[in-house]
Design an enzyme around this catalytic site. Structure first.
Site, PDB file in Angstrom:
ATOM      1  N   PRO A   2      55.993  26.115  48.071  1.00 58.19           N
ATOM      2  CG  PRO A   2      56.259  23.929  48.809  1.00 58.19           C
ATOM      3  CD  PRO A   2      56.944  25.234  48.724  1.00 58.19           C
ATOM      4  CD  GLU A   3      51.192  29.840  45.235  1.00 59.04           C
ATOM      5  OE1 GLU A   3      49.977  30.098  45.207  1.00 59.04           O
ATOM      6  OE2 GLU A   3      51.979  30.255  44.383  1.00 59.04           O
TER       7      GLU A   3
END
Length: 271
Positions: A2-3
């Site tokens: 996840p960013e």
DNA sequence: CTAAAATCCTGGTGGC
DNA sequence: TGCCACCAGGATTTTA
């Protein structure tokens, strides 16, 4: 992993069920998951602390805790490449990639699952011990094209690896770096200090727009089981589109290596 | 300062 | 089916 938009989506989904809850018990099955303190000390210190607020800094989830009326520790979680968090009833079977279980006072458990074992938990008195070195938040109100320009001007690195540097700007990862540069029409190999005023403006808006749009879509689900929520995948214009036609000019999307990361761009639109 | 390489890990995929 | 190389949304540390 996840960013920023994926972490933001997870944070928003955890607030309602978690704020106000008190941790009751800790079980760690992969000890290195706990970066600090030791797993034993985490198990001794976390129970009894209540979740006051849940926020995000860069790609870290930030849980502000209290004990009684006093503010207490901060729990931070970085999901790295393959980590994710899920709230589960205590009697649900535990998946083999679950590395830590934080039990709550309502009988539920916050489970940290992480196939590749890169993700980390931190319990600290001062969150700056963990996130103090991060660069600015791209979506913060006080971040502006002028501020971005000031930072870029001091650096001579290639723009793409610089965007991935969390001490330069917090939260941008490989997908959104490529997508931002496409939207800005900038070649990822350009030197940071070579950008003109209009190019800086385009980069600022490219980064902010792609991040906000991705948050609106609940993040990017690449369909590999790591992150399974958002619909932003359909909006990707270069990431994972190697050799497919550019949506603007039809030129095949190039893929190169930059700073050990695969980098996707349109050789015609991005100059 | 910049940059490349090694490191931490598991699992999926495609070639032979 | 097996074996192997390579790939992956991250980031730090070492080395040049």
């Amino acid at each position: 992993m996840p960013e920023l938009p994926e972490v933001e989506t997870i944070v928003r989904s955890l607030r309602q069920p978690l704020v106000g809850r008190t941790f009751a018990d800790v079980e760690v099955s992969w000890s290195r998951t706990v970066a600090t303190p030791s797993p034993a000390e985490l198990a001794a210190r976390l129970p009894g602390q209540r979740v006051e607020a849940i926020g995000r800094r860069g790609k870290y989830l930030v849980f502000s805790l209290s004990r009684g009326r006093e503010l207490a520790d901060t729990l931070l979680i970085h999901l790295k490449m393959s980590g994710w968090l899920r709230l589960a009833p205590a009697d649900e079977p535990v998946h083999k990639h679950v590395r830590a279980i934080l039990s709550l006072d309502d009988g539920r458990q916050l489970r940290f699952r992480d196939m590749r074992k890169f993700g980390r938990l931190y319990l600290v008195a001062d969150p700056d011990e963990v996130v103090g070195h991060l660069g600015p938040e791209p979506l913060a109100k006080d971040f502006s094209p002028a501020e971005l320009g000031r930072l870029l001007q001091k650096r001579s690195r290639q723009i793409k690896p610089l965007l991935l540097d969390q001490t330069f700007l917090a939260g941008v990862g490989n997908i959104y770096a490529d997508e931002s540069l496409f939207r800005a029409g900038l070649d990822p190999r350009r030197r940071a200090n070579s950008l003109s005023e209009p190019e800086i403006e385009r980069l600022y808006h490219g980064v902010c727009q792609v991040l906000s749009q991705a948050i609106k879509h609940g993040g990017t689900d690449l369909g590999n089981g790591v992150y399974r929520r958002g619909s932003h995948r359909e909006q990707l214009r270069v990431y994972g589109r190697t050799e497919e036609p550019c949506l603007v000019c039809g030129t095949p999307i190039s893929r190169i290596r930059l700073g050990q990361r695969s980098t996707h761009f349109c050789p015609r639109c991005q100059t």
